[in-house]
Design an enzyme around this catalytic site. Structure first.
Site, PDB file in Angstrom:
ATOM      1  N   LYS A 169      86.683-108.814 -30.570  1.00 19.52           N
ATOM      2  CA  LYS A 169      85.927-109.200 -29.372  1.00 19.52           C
ATOM      3  C   LYS A 169      85.496-107.897 -28.723  1.00 19.52           C
ATOM      4  O   LYS A 169      86.230-107.297 -27.946  1.00 19.52           O
ATOM      5  CB  LYS A 169      86.823-110.012 -28.437  1.00 19.52           C
ATOM      6  CG  LYS A 169      86.105-110.969 -27.499  1.00 19.52           C
ATOM      7  CD  LYS A 169      85.075-110.373 -26.589  1.00 19.52           C
ATOM      8  CE  LYS A 169      85.638-109.751 -25.328  1.00 19.52           C
ATOM      9  NZ  LYS A 169      84.568-109.066 -24.535  1.00 19.52           N
ATOM     10  N   GLU A 244      95.980 -99.964 -24.813  1.00 18.91           N
ATOM     11  CA  GLU A 244      95.509 -98.615 -24.447  1.00 18.91           C
ATOM     12  C   GLU A 244      94.761 -98.788 -23.134  1.00 18.91           C
ATOM     13  O   GLU A 244      93.674 -99.380 -23.120  1.00 18.91           O
ATOM     14  CB  GLU A 244      94.556 -98.065 -25.516  1.00 18.91           C
ATOM     15  CG  GLU A 244      95.169 -97.908 -26.887  1.00 18.91           C
ATOM     16  CD  GLU A 244      96.167 -96.778 -26.976  1.00 18.91           C
ATOM     17  OE1 GLU A 244      96.388 -96.082 -25.971  1.00 18.91           O
ATOM     18  OE2 GLU A 244      96.740 -96.599 -28.059  1.00 18.91           O
ATOM     19  N   CYS A 278      88.971 -92.687 -20.285  1.00 17.12           N
ATOM     20  CA  CYS A 278      90.355 -93.000 -19.918  1.00 17.12           C
ATOM     21  C   CYS A 278      91.188 -91.724 -19.801  1.00 17.12           C
ATOM     22  O   CYS A 278      92.121 -91.662 -19.012  1.00 17.12           O
ATOM     23  CB  CYS A 278      90.956 -93.933 -20.951  1.00 17.12           C
ATOM     24  SG  CYS A 278      90.775 -93.301 -22.633  1.00 17.12           S
ATOM     25  N   GLU A 378      92.243 -95.020 -10.663  1.00 19.85           N
ATOM     26  CA  GLU A 378      91.233 -94.610 -11.645  1.00 19.85           C
ATOM     27  C   GLU A 378      89.851 -94.944 -11.097  1.00 19.85           C
ATOM     28  O   GLU A 378      89.547 -96.095 -10.798  1.00 19.85           O
ATOM     29  CB  GLU A 378      91.470 -95.365 -12.962  1.00 19.85           C
ATOM     30  CG  GLU A 378      90.593 -94.866 -14.082  1.00 19.85           C
ATOM     31  CD  GLU A 378      90.801 -95.638 -15.379  1.00 19.85           C
ATOM     32  OE1 GLU A 378      90.760 -96.884 -15.358  1.00 19.85           O
ATOM     33  OE2 GLU A 378      90.982 -94.985 -16.424  1.00 19.85           O
TER      34      GLU A 378
HETATM   35  P1  NAD Z   1      87.862-104.059 -19.096  1.00 19.37           P
HETATM   36  O1  NAD Z   1      89.328-104.187 -19.022  1.00 19.37           O
HETATM   37  O2  NAD Z   1      87.038-104.630 -18.014  1.00 19.37           O
HETATM   38  O3  NAD Z   1      87.330-104.753 -20.438  1.00 19.37           O
HETATM   39  C1  NAD Z   1      87.834-104.406 -21.709  1.00 19.37           C
HETATM   40  C2  NAD Z   1      87.632-105.569 -22.670  1.00 19.37           C
HETATM   41  O4  NAD Z   1      88.471-106.658 -22.245  1.00 19.37           O
HETATM   42  C3  NAD Z   1      86.196-106.117 -22.700  1.00 19.37           C
HETATM   43  O5  NAD Z   1      85.871-106.471 -24.027  1.00 19.37           O
HETATM   44  C4  NAD Z   1      86.298-107.347 -21.820  1.00 19.37           C
HETATM   45  O6  NAD Z   1      85.321-108.314 -22.108  1.00 19.37           O
HETATM   46  C5  NAD Z   1      87.700-107.845 -22.170  1.00 19.37           C
HETATM   47  N1  NAD Z   1      88.323-108.753 -21.178  1.00 19.37           N
HETATM   48  C6  NAD Z   1      88.061-108.833 -19.853  1.00 19.37           C
HETATM   49  N2  NAD Z   1      88.804-109.840 -19.301  1.00 19.37           N
HETATM   50  C7  NAD Z   1      89.548-110.361 -20.304  1.00 19.37           C
HETATM   51  C8  NAD Z   1      90.510-111.424 -20.372  1.00 19.37           C
HETATM   52  N3  NAD Z   1      90.842-112.149 -19.311  1.00 19.37           N
HETATM   53  N4  NAD Z   1      91.096-111.688 -21.556  1.00 19.37           N
HETATM   54  C9  NAD Z   1      90.770-110.966 -22.666  1.00 19.37           C
HETATM   55  N5  NAD Z   1      89.847-109.970 -22.671  1.00 19.37           N
HETATM   56  C10 NAD Z   1      89.253-109.666 -21.508  1.00 19.37           C
HETATM   57  O7  NAD Z   1      87.550-102.511 -19.309  1.00 19.37           O
HETATM   58  P2  NAD Z   1      86.132-101.765 -19.434  1.00 19.37           P
HETATM   59  O8  NAD Z   1      85.496-101.697 -18.091  1.00 19.37           O
HETATM   60  O9  NAD Z   1      85.342-102.333 -20.574  1.00 19.37           O
HETATM   61  O10 NAD Z   1      86.620-100.310 -19.880  1.00 19.37           O
HETATM   62  C11 NAD Z   1      87.062 -99.360 -18.965  1.00 19.37           C
HETATM   63  C12 NAD Z   1      88.580 -99.312 -18.911  1.00 19.37           C
HETATM   64  O11 NAD Z   1      89.104 -99.097 -20.204  1.00 19.37           O
HETATM   65  C13 NAD Z   1      89.098 -98.172 -18.053  1.00 19.37           C
HETATM   66  O12 NAD Z   1      90.180 -98.591 -17.275  1.00 19.37           O
HETATM   67  C14 NAD Z   1      89.570 -97.157 -19.087  1.00 19.37           C
HETATM   68  O13 NAD Z   1      90.549 -96.265 -18.628  1.00 19.37           O
HETATM   69  C15 NAD Z   1      90.056 -98.037 -20.170  1.00 19.37           C
HETATM   70  N6  NAD Z   1      90.054 -97.323 -21.450  1.00 19.37           N
HETATM   71  C16 NAD Z   1      91.240 -96.949 -22.006  1.00 19.37           C
HETATM   72  C17 NAD Z   1      91.256 -96.232 -23.194  1.00 19.37           C
HETATM   73  C18 NAD Z   1      92.537 -95.803 -23.854  1.00 19.37           C
HETATM   74  O14 NAD Z   1      92.514 -95.501 -25.044  1.00 19.37           O
HETATM   75  N7  NAD Z   1      93.653 -95.738 -23.162  1.00 19.37           N
HETATM   76  C19 NAD Z   1      90.058 -95.894 -23.804  1.00 19.37           C
HETATM   77  C20 NAD Z   1      88.875 -96.297 -23.214  1.00 19.37           C
HETATM   78  C21 NAD Z   1      88.896 -97.024 -22.042  1.00 19.37           C
END
Ligand code: NAD
Length: 476
Positions: A169, A244, A278, A378
């Site tokens: 997804k 992550e 991140c 963040e």
């Molecule tokens: P997000 O959490 O909004 O979304 C991530 C994914 O989760 C998307 O595909 C989204 O559609 C899905 N999602 C959202 N609600 C959900 C639910 N209820 N159930 C299942 N899936 C769901 O994050 P984002 O805005 O896409 O990305 C930014 C975030 O990701 C930041 O907090 C960043 O720090 C983190 N990030 C972490 C790493 C790491 O390796 N630690 C790497 C990149 C980004």
């Protein structure tokens, strides 16, 4: 205009049952550049059923067969590097130097999965028992918009390496990147159902994957809030979960550092991917005795940083991915000022000369303390906070005084002293006088930055369940 209508189930591009269309934007211009049709819960269930049906045969493949499949994936992804670069630039405006990294990284992580698979011990002896590591089953792989292609390739290559099958997804905001990767994966000619991909909303398709009893494992990269929600949802069926999540990483500048020499690295760590990373080093810890000097050097360097068109090789910082993200970053810049931190550079509004696009001024706060929201939360934009410290022990204490623990950077003249400090920092990864990334080493976070690790044998172990065989010989 891009029009992405298909999802991928059982080895075929299919039109989803879901009817909703989602707009894709170019964040540099704010224009709508395409639309993606989103799958729904029924599409997710179809994809899960396909992955479940493919699991018995795939889980019995040999190491050699899986290496060959991953090598085909690798070749196909390498062949689409240029296309991926264009998708990355237009879809979220990564500055071209960063965009190039993002276009090559997906193939690099497949290569690390091949290396890990070739070296992995799937069986070992423990006393009188034989321990066999067996794939957990169908894996749900959920990725964020930043570096979506890299996360898809890493999670999928690792899952497949262990004998698991997968439902992906991806972020609904990264459909162009997803489309390029998907085309490559299709060309890799894997058995039908081994991987499936459903574009869709997190709270619809992601939720169905997290809830479904036929999914044995979730690997998620994204925000801490969604990660916590996933753990709660996955608990009902006791799925294995790898997370992550976010970060508020410290850059510790030691009192012997040459500020002119280290400043490019300090700012690159913080403004990485326009601050939307991140691992971004967003808390800059500086010896109080040299704070004024650090501020002068930092201000001079930030004034040279260019925001603007991601295609321009001179651009350091591109736009925020969405209007929502732009507004969020603006809000934090206001909060910082209300909290009493002093603006050393940047501030609210767009950089000079940019009237459109979701651009943010590269912003530096100083006179801040670690209790402020700009030091604890963040922001996910080019907003950095300088925090003074008294001595090494104080620097370590401030570095560790956070809910997060993903990454850290230590800068100083003596490698031994830096390593001593690095050993005391609570983070999944500490870089010393470098920003180099090693994809063969474990990656993940302490505390609320995540659960478990990806990459290498550590990443593979997260998709495997140890099974103990104790054999008694009746003839003895
Ligand atoms: P997000 O959490 O909004 O979304 C991530 C994914 O989760 C998307 O595909 C989204 O559609 C899905 N999602 C959202 N609600 C959900 C639910 N209820 N159930 C299942 N899936 C769901 O994050 P984002 O805005 O896409 O990305 C930014 C975030 O990701 C930041 O907090 C960043 O720090 C983190 N990030 C972490 C790493 C790491 O390796 N630690 C790497 C990149 C980004």
């Amino acid at each position: 205009m891009h029009r992405i209508e298909h999802i991928y189930i059982n080895g075929e591009f299919v039109v989803p049952h879901g009817q909703e269309w989602f707009d894709l934007h170019n964040p540099s211009t704010e224009e709508v550049i395409g639309q993606v049709r989103l799958g729904d819960a029924l599409d997710a269930r179809r994809a899960i059923a396909a992955a479940k049906a493919a699991f018995p045969a795939w889980s019995r493949t040999t190491r050699e067969e899986r290496v060959a499949a991953l090598q085909r994936m690798h070749r196909a992804v390498v062949a689409r590097e240029e296309e991926l670069l264009q998708a990355v630039l237009v879809e979220y405006g990564a500055p071209s130097s960063r965009g190039r990294w993002m276009a090559t990284y997906p193939a690099e992580v497949i290569a690390q999965a091949i290396d890990a698979l070739q070296a992995f011990d799937f069986e070992e002896q423990a006393g009188m028992a034989r321990v066999i590591l067996t794939p957990v089953g169908v894996s749900g792989l959920i990725t964020p918009w930043n570096s979506n292609a890299g996360f898809i390739c890493n999670k999928l290559a690792t899952a497949l390496a262990t004998g698991c099958t997968a439902v992906i997804k991806p972020s609904e905001m990264s459909a162009l990147q997803t489309q390029v990767v998907l085309q490559a994966l299709h060309e890799a000619d894997l058995p039908p159902g081994v991987f499936n991909l459903v574009n869709g909303r997190g709270d619809v398709v992601g939720e169905e994957i997290a809830r479904h009893p036929d999914v044995a494992k979730i690997s998620f990269t994204g925000s801490s809030a969604v990660g916590q929600h996933l753990v709660r949802t996955a608990a009902a069926t006791l799925k294995r979960v790898t997370l992550e999540l976010g970060g508020k990483s410290p850059t510790v500048v030691l009192d012997d550092a040459d500020f002119h020499a280290v400043m490019p690295m300090v700012l690159q760590a913080g403004f990485l991917n326009s601050g939307q990373a991140c691992i971004a080093g967003t808390r800059i810890l500086v010896p109080r005795t040299r704070l004024g000097e650090f501020e002068r050097v930092a201000k001079a360097h930030v004034s040279q940083i260019q925001s603007g068109d991601p295609h321009d090789a001179a651009t350091d910082i591109g736009p925020m991915v969405s209007q929502k993200q732009w507004e969020r970053v603006q809000r934090y810049i206001r909060i910082g000022q209300e909290e009493g931190a002093r603006l050393l550079a940047g501030g609210e509004g767009r950089p000079a000369g940019l009237d459109g696009g979701w651009f943010v001024k590269p912003t530096l706060f100083t006179d801040a303390h670690n209790g402020m929201r700009i030091a604890r939360e963040e922001i996910f934009g080019p907003v950095l906070t300088i925090i003074p410290y008294e001595d090494d022990a104080d620097a370590i204490s401030i570095a560790n005084d956070t809910d997060y623990g993903l990454s850290a950077l230590v800068l100083g003249k003596s490698p031994e002293r830096c390593v001593k400090i690095a050993r005391q920092i609570e983070a999944g990864r500490v870089l010393i006088n470098t920003l180099a990334h090693e994809p063969r080493a474990p990656f993940g976070g302490f505390k609320q930055s995540g659960l478990g690790r990806e990459m290498g044998k550590w990443g593979m172990s997260a998709y495997l369940e140890p099974k103990t065989l104790v054999v008694s010989d009746p003839l003895k």
